[in-house]
Write a protein that holds these residues in place. Structure first.
Motif: not given
Length: 571
Positions: A520-526, A528-537, A403-410
């Motif tokens: 596997h998720f691949i995500h940028g730390s910055e 701004t649409i899907f914050p990485v902290g939410k994805l880590e959780a 999942m590249l730049d997908v983020g976590a489910p809303v």
């Protein structure tokens, strides 16, 4: 009606009727959403129903205003970014856009025969109506025109007007479009694959197209004129061109008609080996196949032909990638196959409601036709849901989903309220009142396609609320071009774009829970649409999921850090 609601509705209808720009909707809309959020009334059914009705009416008004304007030859030529005009059988100019007016010192009412275009081009243009009327098969003429000394030719494309190209079209009218023949790597890929031109022959063709003669080319390359002539004869033979002018016309024509290979019934390993030389040089090819029901599915292919197969699904970003991405995939041993969404490229259209599950069947047929037993599925942005659906359909043939730049489910609407203003204007309606997205997206698409200023406005707006990414597209042509190309691809089909955005911001956690393969998720730390902290959780909650965070990157992750992305996919 509250004050904020009144201001927003007024702005909406003003934009729909063309009395103001679409961007003048933003501030009133933001104010209204903020007021509803403060009052905790964003999910009120009566309010949602009212908003949907207003946006539906605005869409109707906008379509009527567009249709009224489109009922003229002037509006028809305004659709073209390239210089364009309409002329009749007497060569009289009936309408022209500003770009053509700036190109040649002509005005409506003048005759094209008065233009100084050179003997060959001028005579061909004078004969254009007769040549185009002679047979229904001859509907297009390609006319190289040298408007400037020591410069690449422009290509004039003359076509007979199709019936009802605009509502009041006459029976004997023609459109003339000037297309610039600037060299592009995609043309080199096509010529290499289709005609087996060598690197030296490609360089020779490029220099010829840029206006150099054989003597100048020989001097610049430190070769004898005889050697260059021998190479030119080889190019003419391979491309079946009678002379250099016809070669220029061929290449310029290919630039306008795309770089798609014809269907190949033998789509297996033998057919793929035909294009191996192009792919292994970090290039790509475009191809298509017929599905069982007769529909056509187009796809791009690049990377390491002998490497691990990656099926890249990206409905809102273009399947063709810039060279840094193609090179990174090849170097990491990845063979990428990226299908076009329905209605784009040469892929036949289908209903926007046909989503990930429906398209998964098409992807299975594609892999079968290419004789690919197993693959890694990569979903880019909204393509994450397509990757999960395809993985479910492929079963054991799917190694894992990335999942590249997908983020976590809303999960909740409150997450969308906290987004930066630009993505919130899209994602919040997508979740609560999706009908509202059609009219604004069509307005933005029209502005984007109108001229360079509109294109720039749209590209910069795309990253509003993401200062780093916005600065990149303002100062770096590479990031500007990839963003522009992705926007253009998305706007080819606004209804499907809207459906995919709505799917993306839904709560699709169950798709992850039910997945029977590693994700596997691949995500940028910055981002701004899907914050990485939410994805880590989110990843901590699901044992079969993992995460690679690329420090310092945001929504442009794939294009800014292709090596890290390719490595994370390969791992």
């Amino acid at each position: 009606m509250t004050t904020t609601a009144l201001h927003f509705v007024e702005a909406l209808y003003a934009a729909a009727t063309g009395r103001s720009g679409y961007d003048e909707i933003f501030a009133p809309f933001d104010d209204h959403l903020n007021a509803r959020a403060r009052a905790d009334k964003l999910t009120d059914p009566g309010w949602l129903d009212s908003l949907n009705r207003h946006f539906e009416r605005a869409a109707e008004v906008y379509e009527l205003s567009i249709q009224a304007h489109a009922d003229s030859p002037a509006a028809f030529v305004e659709r073209f970014r390239q210089p364009a005009l309409i002329f009749d059988a007497r060569l009289e100019i009936l309408a022209q856009n500003a770009a053509f007016s700036a190109l040649l010192d002509l005005k409506v009412g003048d005759r094209l025969s008065d233009a100084a275009l050179g003997d060959d081009a001028g005579s061909t243009l004078v004969e254009a109506p007769e040549l185009l009327d002679k047979t229904v098969d001859q509907r297009r003429l390609l006319i190289p025109v040298y408007l400037h000394d020591d410069a690449a030719p422009d290509l004039f494309i003359a076509e007979r007007m199709l019936p009802r190209a605009y509502a009041k079209a006459r029976t004997a009218e023609y459109v003339l479009i000037c297309a610039r023949t600037s060299w592009h790597p995609a043309i080199a890929e096509l010529l290499s694959t289709a005609f087996q031109l060598t690197d030296a022959e490609l360089d020779l063709t490029r220099r010829l197209l840029e206006g150099a003669d054989l003597k100048q080319i020989a001097q610049s390359r430190g070769r004898s004129l005889r050697t260059v002539r021998t190479q030119m004869n080889s190019v003419l033979s391979k491309t079946q061109s009678q002379d250099q002018k016809r070669l220029v016309r061929l290449v310029a024509g290919l630039m306008q008609t795309g770089e798609v290979e014809p269907d190949h019934p033998d789509s297996g390993p033998r057919a793929r080996r035909i294009a191996s030389s192009a792919i292994t040089r970090h290039k790509s090819r475009l191809a298509s196949m017929k599905l069982h029901d007769g529909r056509r599915l187009a796809y791009a292919e690049y990377g390491d032909l002998e490497g691990e197969t990656v099926l890249m699904l990206q409905p809102t970003t273009t399947p063709t990638q810039p060279e840094p991405v193609r090179k990174a995939m090849a170097q990491k041993g990845l063979h990428v196959i990226a299908p076009y969404r329905p209605g784009s490229g040469l892929s036949d259209t289908r209903s926007p409601k046909d989503g990930p599950q429906a398209l998964a069947e098409d992807y299975v047929q594609l892999l079968d036709a290419l004789e690919i037993e197993a693959c890694t599925l990569v979903g880019h942005c909204s393509g994450g849901l397509y990757a999960l659906a395809a993985a479910q359909r492929l079963g054991a043939r799917a190694r894992r989903a990335v999942m590249l730049d997908v983020g976590a489910p809303v999960v909740s609407v409150s997450e969308l309220i906290r987004l930066p203003s630009a993505p919130r204007r899209t994602f919040l309606p997508a979740r609560l009142f999706p009908q509202a997205l059609i009219a604004p997206h069509r307005m933005v698409a029209a502005d984007f396609n109108k001229d360079e200023a509109g294109e720039q406005r749209t590209v910069e707006y795309f990253f509003e609320g993401s200062p780093k990414e916005q600065e990149r597209v303002r100062t770096d042509s590479y990031f500007y071009s990839v963003t522009r190309d992705n926007i253009a691809y998305s706007f080819e089909n606004v209804p499907r774009l809207v459906e995919d955005v709505c799917r993306w911001v839904s709560n699709w956690e169950s798709l992850i829970t039910e997945a029977k393969l590693p994700v596997h998720f691949i995500h940028g730390s910055e981002n701004t649409i899907f914050p990485v902290g939410k994805l880590e959780a989110f990843v901590r909650k699901h044992n079969h999921t993992t995460l690679t965070v690329v420090d310092g990157e945001g929504q442009l992750l794939l294009y800014a850090a292709p090596d890290q992305v390719a490595q994370a996919i390969a791992d």
